[in-house]
Design a protein around this motif. Structure first.
Motif, PDB file in Angstrom:
ATOM      1  N   ALA A  63     -22.735  44.511 125.461  1.00 55.96           N
ATOM      2  CA  ALA A  63     -21.468  45.181 125.129  1.00 55.96           C
ATOM      3  C   ALA A  63     -21.642  46.679 124.933  1.00 55.96           C
ATOM      4  N   LEU A  64     -22.416  47.313 125.808  1.00 55.98           N
ATOM      5  CA  LEU A  64     -22.549  48.776 125.743  1.00 55.98           C
ATOM      6  C   LEU A  64     -21.269  49.391 126.290  1.00 55.98           C
ATOM      7  N   PHE A  65     -20.849  50.518 125.684  1.00 58.19           N
ATOM      8  CA  PHE A  65     -19.639  51.173 126.158  1.00 58.19           C
ATOM      9  C   PHE A  65     -19.945  51.871 127.477  1.00 58.19           C
ATOM     10  N   PRO A  66     -19.350  51.410 128.573  1.00 59.81           N
ATOM     11  CA  PRO A  66     -19.762  51.917 129.886  1.00 59.81           C
ATOM     12  C   PRO A  66     -19.375  53.373 130.116  1.00 59.81           C
ATOM     13  N   HIS A  67     -18.382  53.869 129.366  1.00 54.64           N
ATOM     14  CA  HIS A  67     -17.936  55.243 129.595  1.00 54.64           C
ATOM     15  C   HIS A  67     -18.663  56.248 128.705  1.00 54.64           C
ATOM     16  N   MET A  68     -19.662  55.748 127.959  1.00 57.57           N
ATOM     17  CA  MET A  68     -20.405  56.656 127.083  1.00 57.57           C
ATOM     18  C   MET A  68     -21.873  56.664 127.469  1.00 57.57           C
ATOM     19  N   ALA A  96     -17.753  44.885 119.588  1.00 57.95           N
ATOM     20  CA  ALA A  96     -18.879  45.775 119.291  1.00 57.95           C
ATOM     21  C   ALA A  96     -18.395  46.993 118.513  1.00 57.95           C
ATOM     22  N   ASP A 106     -14.143  43.698 129.169  1.00 61.01           N
ATOM     23  CA  ASP A 106     -14.952  42.818 128.342  1.00 61.01           C
ATOM     24  C   ASP A 106     -14.491  42.919 126.883  1.00 61.01           C
ATOM     25  N   SER A 122     -24.190  40.023 125.850  1.00 57.04           N
ATOM     26  CA  SER A 122     -23.887  40.833 127.040  1.00 57.04           C
ATOM     27  C   SER A 122     -24.247  42.302 126.793  1.00 57.04           C
ATOM     28  N   HIS A 145     -24.814  51.949 133.115  1.00 59.46           N
ATOM     29  CA  HIS A 145     -24.990  51.278 134.405  1.00 59.46           C
ATOM     30  C   HIS A 145     -26.082  51.915 135.257  1.00 59.46           C
ATOM     31  N   HIS A 146     -26.704  52.970 134.733  1.00 57.00           N
ATOM     32  CA  HIS A 146     -27.843  53.533 135.455  1.00 57.00           C
ATOM     33  C   HIS A 146     -29.168  53.108 134.844  1.00 57.00           C
ATOM     34  N   VAL A 153     -12.166  53.155 122.912  1.00 56.56           N
ATOM     35  CA  VAL A 153     -12.765  52.233 123.884  1.00 56.56           C
ATOM     36  C   VAL A 153     -11.733  51.742 124.913  1.00 56.56           C
ATOM     37  N   LEU A 172     -11.146  53.252 128.927  1.00 54.13           N
ATOM     38  CA  LEU A 172     -11.583  52.318 129.970  1.00 54.13           C
ATOM     39  C   LEU A 172     -10.424  51.845 130.836  1.00 54.13           C
ATOM     40  N   LYS A 195     -25.775  57.028 131.693  1.00 55.13           N
ATOM     41  CA  LYS A 195     -24.753  56.017 131.419  1.00 55.13           C
ATOM     42  C   LYS A 195     -25.406  54.635 131.528  1.00 55.13           C
ATOM     43  N   SER A 207     -24.584  61.086 136.780  1.00 49.52           N
ATOM     44  CA  SER A 207     -25.167  61.395 135.463  1.00 49.52           C
ATOM     45  C   SER A 207     -25.788  60.167 134.837  1.00 49.52           C
ATOM     46  N   SER A 221     -15.837  41.796 124.341  1.00 46.14           N
ATOM     47  CA  SER A 221     -16.935  42.012 123.399  1.00 46.14           C
ATOM     48  C   SER A 221     -17.118  43.504 123.123  1.00 46.14           C
ATOM     49  N   LEU A 222     -16.583  44.381 123.988  1.00 47.72           N
ATOM     50  CA  LEU A 222     -16.660  45.822 123.710  1.00 47.72           C
ATOM     51  C   LEU A 222     -15.856  46.162 122.457  1.00 47.72           C
TER      52      LEU A 222
END
Lengths: 392, 343
Positions: free
Chosen positions: A116-121, B241, B235, A114, A163-164, B256, B260, A161, B343, B237-238
Motif C-alpha cells: 500500500a505505498l502511495f504511488p504518487h509520492m 495505510a 486500492d 500489498s 513503481h520504479h 491520497v 490519484l 517513485k 523520476s 488499502s491506500l
C-alpha cells in the motif's frame, strides 16, 4: 503429499532447535504485556471470523499468528490496527483500552501485504507521510526519514517513485514507512508473501535483525510455518477463528497439544490408537497401523481405552535392516520411495498394515554408499521418549 | 542450438566447428533450420501487419470520410463569399476564360468575426458557461462516482445502470422534460405554490439557471463514468495505510484519493467541457433569447441568415479556439506523465 515431504526439511539445518533466540525468550519472560486481547469475538454476518480469542503479547517480542487462509489471523491483526471493530471483547494496547479507537489514533502501525505505498509520492514522501501527520518540524522529519532509509538500506532511492523499485525494495519502503513513527507495536500482514522464495528467506533474517535493532514489538501474520519458525519468539497457531496453541517454535514442534498442531507445524507420522495400559510411569498404546504396541515412559491424562494419536516426527524414526530387540516401538515394511534432498533423505516406508511412515535421515558422509534402496524390507523404530501422544 | 559454440573452453578447439555442424545437421534433419525459421517469421510478420492494418485502418477510413472530408469542405466554404444561388457561396477554384485557374480566398469572413463584437462575446460566453458547467458537474459527479465506487459490489452495477439509464431516452425529450419541470406552471412552481411557499411563479425557465441545469444534467454521466473508473480501481488499502499512519479521513481524501483520481477528473472534465462549448440545443430550448452561445450563433448564421461562409468561419474559429488549448493541455499532461515515469 509432496509438499509435506519437502517440508520434512523443517527440523534440518534451517530450523532453530531452541526457540528462535534463547536469550530473547528469557529476557521477555519478565517483560510487561504490550497487547492484551481479552475474549475477542468478530463476526461477519453469520460467519464467525474470530471466536473468543484471548492472547497476551509482551513488549519487544516478535510474535507470529500462524494459520491457513480463513483462520482469522488477518481479521485479528486488522482489529489490532483498528480497521475492524470487535463484535465482543476488549483490546488493550500499552495498558489502554483501544477496542473502539480509530486507526489514526492508535500507537500501532501496520505493514500491508500489498505494501500500500502511495504511488504518487516518492520513497521519501512515503516514509515521511506518517511523521507529517504528527506535525513534526521539517528538520526532524528529514532526519527521521534518512535514519529509516539507512536502516533499510534504501537511501540512494529516496527520490524514486514506488513503481520504479523492485519487489524487495518496495517491501523495505513499506517497512521503513511503518517504522518511521516509532510505533509501540508493528503489525505485519504477510510481509514476505509477495517475494520470491530466495529473497523471502534472506528477508526473514533481515526483518529479525531490524526488529532486534529497533526493539519494537512485531506481530507477524503468516501462513508459512517455516517463516514463523525462522522469525518468531512465540507463535500462535490459529484454526477456524480460535487459537489452538501459543508457544515457542521449539515447544510447538516437540510438544504439540493437538493433532492439528502436530500436523500443521512440520511433518509428522500420525497413527490413531487406543490406550491399553495407563500407569503413572508409563503407558501402552495399541494401533491398527502398527504391528507392535507403542510404549511411552510417562503417564498422560486420559482414561484407559480412550482413543489417542501417536505423533512421530520423521527425523525421530530410525531405519535399519536388523530387527530391534524389544517388544514395542518398532514396525516393519517395504521402502516405497526415497526422496533425496541433499542434506537429508526421506524414506517412504509402506508398513505391513498398509500405513505409510516417513523417515528422514541425514546424509552425513559424502562418500557413503546408500545401503537401503527401493523395495528393501526394513525395520522402523523409535525411542519411547520421542513419542508425542495427543488426545484430540 | 549454439550450445557447443557457446562453451569453447570445455571442448578441444578442433571439436568446436565439428560439433556445431553436427548439431546443424541434426536440426535440419528435424526439419528446422535457421532459414526455415526466418521464412516462417517473415510470413507471420506479413499477416500480422495486414491484420493490424485492417484493424486500425477501418476507423481511420471512417474518420477520413465522415470527419476530415466534411471538415475540409467547411474550411473551403469559410474562405468563400456569400452569394444568392445554389450553392449559396462563391467557388474556391474557377477557370477564367478557360485559360487560367483562379483561386479565391476570401478572408473577409474571419475579419468580420473579429470586427463584430457579437462573435467574440458569444465565444467568451460559451467558454464561461462550459467552464462553470464543468465545475458544477465535477462537484456533483465526484461524490456520486465516489459513492458508487465504495458501494457494495452487488449494488455497483445497479447504480451504474441508473447513471446510464437516461441515455435510453432521446436527449431532446429529456431537455423538453426540463421545460415541463421548470416552466411557470411547471412541476416546481406549481408544487411550491400549492405548498403556499410562493405567491407567484419563480422565473426558472429561460434563465442562466435553467441553462446550467440543462447542461449539467445532460453531461453528468460523462463526468461520473470516467471518475468511477479511476476511483473503482483504486486500492482501498491506500486509504487504510493513510489512516494507519495517523491521517484523518478528510485529509486522507485530499492527500491520497484526490491526487490519484486526477486522471479521471481530467477525462471527465474534457468530456463535459468540449461538447458544452459548442452546445446548441440546450441554450436554445432552456436558455432563452438572451443566452449568447456560439452554437446558437452558428445555427442562426446558417439557417436564419443563410450566410454559409460566415457560419463556416464561425465553426472553424470555434474548432481552433478549442483544439489549440486541448492540444497544449494534452501535450503538457503527457510530458508530466513522462517526467513522473522517469523520476
Amino acid at each position: 503429499m509432496t509438499d509435506a515431504v519437502l517440508q520434512a526439511g523443517a527440523p534440518g539445518p534451517a530450523a532453530r532447535p531452541e526457540g528462535s533466540r534463547p536469550g530473547a525468550v528469557l529476557r521477555r519472560a519478565e517483560a510487561r504485556p504490550i497487547i492484551e486481547i481479552d475474549d475477542v469475538v468478530k463476526t461477519f454476518g453469520e460467519f464467525v471470523a474470530v471466536d473468543h480469542v484471548s492472547l497476551t503479547i509482551r513488549e519487544g517480542e516478535l510474535f507470529a499468528l500462524l494459520g491457513g487462509s480463513g483462520c482469522g489471523k488477518t481479521t485479528l491483526l486488522r482489529m489490532l490496527a483498528g480497521f475492524e471493530r470487535p463484535t465482543a471483547g476488549r483490546i488493550l494496547i500499552g495498558g489502554q483500552d483501544m477496542t473502539h479507537v480509530a486507526p489514526y489514533d492508535r500507537p500501532v502501525n501496520m505493514m500491508f501485504q500489498s505494501y500500500a505505498l502511495f504511488p504518487h509520492m516518492s520513497v521519501e514522501a512515503n516514509v515521511a507521510f506518517g511523521l507529517r501527520q504528527d506535525g513534526l518540524p521539517k528538520a526532524e522529519i528529514r532526519d527521521r526519514v534518512r535514519q529509516m532509509l539507512d536502516l533499510v538500506q534504501l537511501a540512494p532511492f529516496a527520490k524514486r517513485k514506488p513503481h520504479h523499485l523492485s519487489g524487495g525494495q518496495r517491501q523495505r519502503v513499506a517497512l521503513a514507512r511503518s517504522l518511521a513513527k516509532h510505533p509501540k507495536v508493528l503489525l505485519l500482514d504477510e510481509p514476505l508473501a509477495a517475494l520470491d522464495k530466495k529473497l523471502r528467506e534472506q528477508t526473514q533474517l533481515e526483518l529479525v535483525g531490524i526488529q532486534e535493532r529497533v526493539g519494537t514489538t512485531f506481530v507477524v501474520v503468516t501462513h508459512d510455518q517455516e517463516e514463523a519458525m525462522t522469525m518468531a519468539d512465540r507463535v500462535a497457531i490459529m484454526d477456524s477463528g480460535r487459537i489452538i496453541q501459543v508457544d515457542t517454535p521449539h515447544a510447538l514442534y516437540e510438544y504439540p497439544n493437538t493433532r492439528f498442531v502436530a500436523e500443521f507445524f512440520g511433518t509428522v507420522n500420525m497413527f490413531q490408537g487406543d490406550l491399553i495400559e495407563d500407569e503413572p510411569d508409563h503407558i501402552l498404546i495399541r494401533s491398527d497401523a502398527l504391528a507392535n504396541p507403542v510404549y511411552v515412559g510417562h503417564g498422560i491424562s486420559a482414561r484407559e481405552g480412550a482413543t489417542v494419536w501417536v505423533a512421530l516426527r520423521p527425523e525421530k524414526l530410525a531405519i535399519s535392516r536388523t530387527r530391534p530387540d524389544r517388544a514395542h516401538n518398532w514396525d516393519q515394511g517395504i521402502i516405497e520411495d526415497i526422496v533425496y534432498l541433499g542434506g537429508i533423505s526421506t524414506y517412504h516406508v509402506r508398513l505391513d498394515s498398509g500405513a505409510l511412515a516417513r523417515v528422514t535421515t541425514q546424509n552425513l558422509e559424502r562418500m557413503a554408499e546408500p545401503d537401503i534402496t527401493w523395495d528393501d524390507r526394513v525395520f522402523v523404530s523409535w525411542r519411547h521418549d520421542n513419542v508425542v501422544v495427543v488426545t484430540g | 542450438m549454439s550450445a557447443p559454440s557457446d562453451s569453447p573452453r570445455d571442448a578441444p578447439p578442433a571439436a568446436g566447428p565439428l560439433a556445431r555442424s553436427e548439431a546443424e545437421q541434426a536440426w535440419s534433419r528435424a526439419g528446422w533450420s535457421d532459414g526455415d525459421d526466418r521464412r516462417l517469421t517473415r510470413l507471420q510478420r506479413l499477416t500480422a501487419r495486414f491484420g493490424r492494418g485492417t484493424v486500425i485502418g477501418v476507423p481511420y477510413l471512417w474518420l477520413l470520410l465522415f470527419f476530415l472530408l466534411p471538415f475540409l469542405i467547411v474550411l473551403k466554404i469559410s474562405f468563400a463569399e456569400f452569394r444568392l444561388g445554389l450553392p449559396p457561396y462563391t467557388p474556391l477554384l474557377e477557370w477564367i476564360d478557360g485559360t487560367y485557374l483562379q483561386i479565391r480566398l476570401a478572408l473577409g469572413n474571419y475579419q468580420f468575426l473579429l470586427e463584430d463584437p457579437l462573435y467574440i462575446t458569444a465565444y467568451l460566453n460559451s467558454l464561461k458557461v462550459a467552464f462553470f458547467s464543468t465545475v458544477f458537474a465535477l462537484l456533483i459527479g465526484y461524490p456520486m462516482a465516489y459513492a458508487i465506487a465504495r458501494s457494495k459490489p452487488s449494488l455497483r452495477a445497479v447504480f451504474l445502470l441508473l447513471v446510464i439509464l437516461p441515455f435510453w431516452t432521446s436527449f431532446l425529450i429529456r431537455v423538453y422534460a426540463w421545460i415541463g419541470i421548470l416552466k411557470n406552471n411547471g412541476l416546481i412552481n406549481n408544487g411550491l405554490m400549492a405548498l403556499g411557499l410562493i405567491d407567484e411563479p419563480l422565473p426558472l425557465l429561460n434563465t442562466e439557471f435553467s441553462l446550467y441545469v440543462g447542461i449539467v444534467y445532460s453531461y453528468l454521466p460523462f463526468m461520473v463514468l470516467p471518475l468511477y473508473a479511476t476511483l473503482e480501481k483504486m486500492d482501498t488499502s491506500l486509504i487504510e495505510a493513510a489512516a494507519d499512519l495517523g491521517c484523518r479521513p478528510f485529509k486522507a481524501f485530499l492527500t491520497v484519493t484526490l491526487p490519484l483520481s486526477l486522471p479521471g477528473i481530467v477525462a471527465g472534465s474534457m468530456l463535459v467541457f468540449i461538447p458544452a462549448v459548442g452546445e446548441f440545443v440546450i441554450p436554445d430550448l432552456l436558455g432563452g433569447a438572451g443566452t449568447l452561445m456560439i452554437g446558437k450563433v452558428l445555427w442562426s448564421e446558417f439557417f436564419n441568415n443563410r450566410d454559409w461562409p460566415v457560419a463556416s468561419a464561425v465553426a472553424i474559429a470555434m474548432l481552433i479556439f478549442l483544439v489549440i488549448p486541448i492540444v497544449v493541455f494534452q501535450h503538457y499532461q503527457q510530458k508530466q506523465a513522462e517526467r513522473a515515469e522517469e523520476s
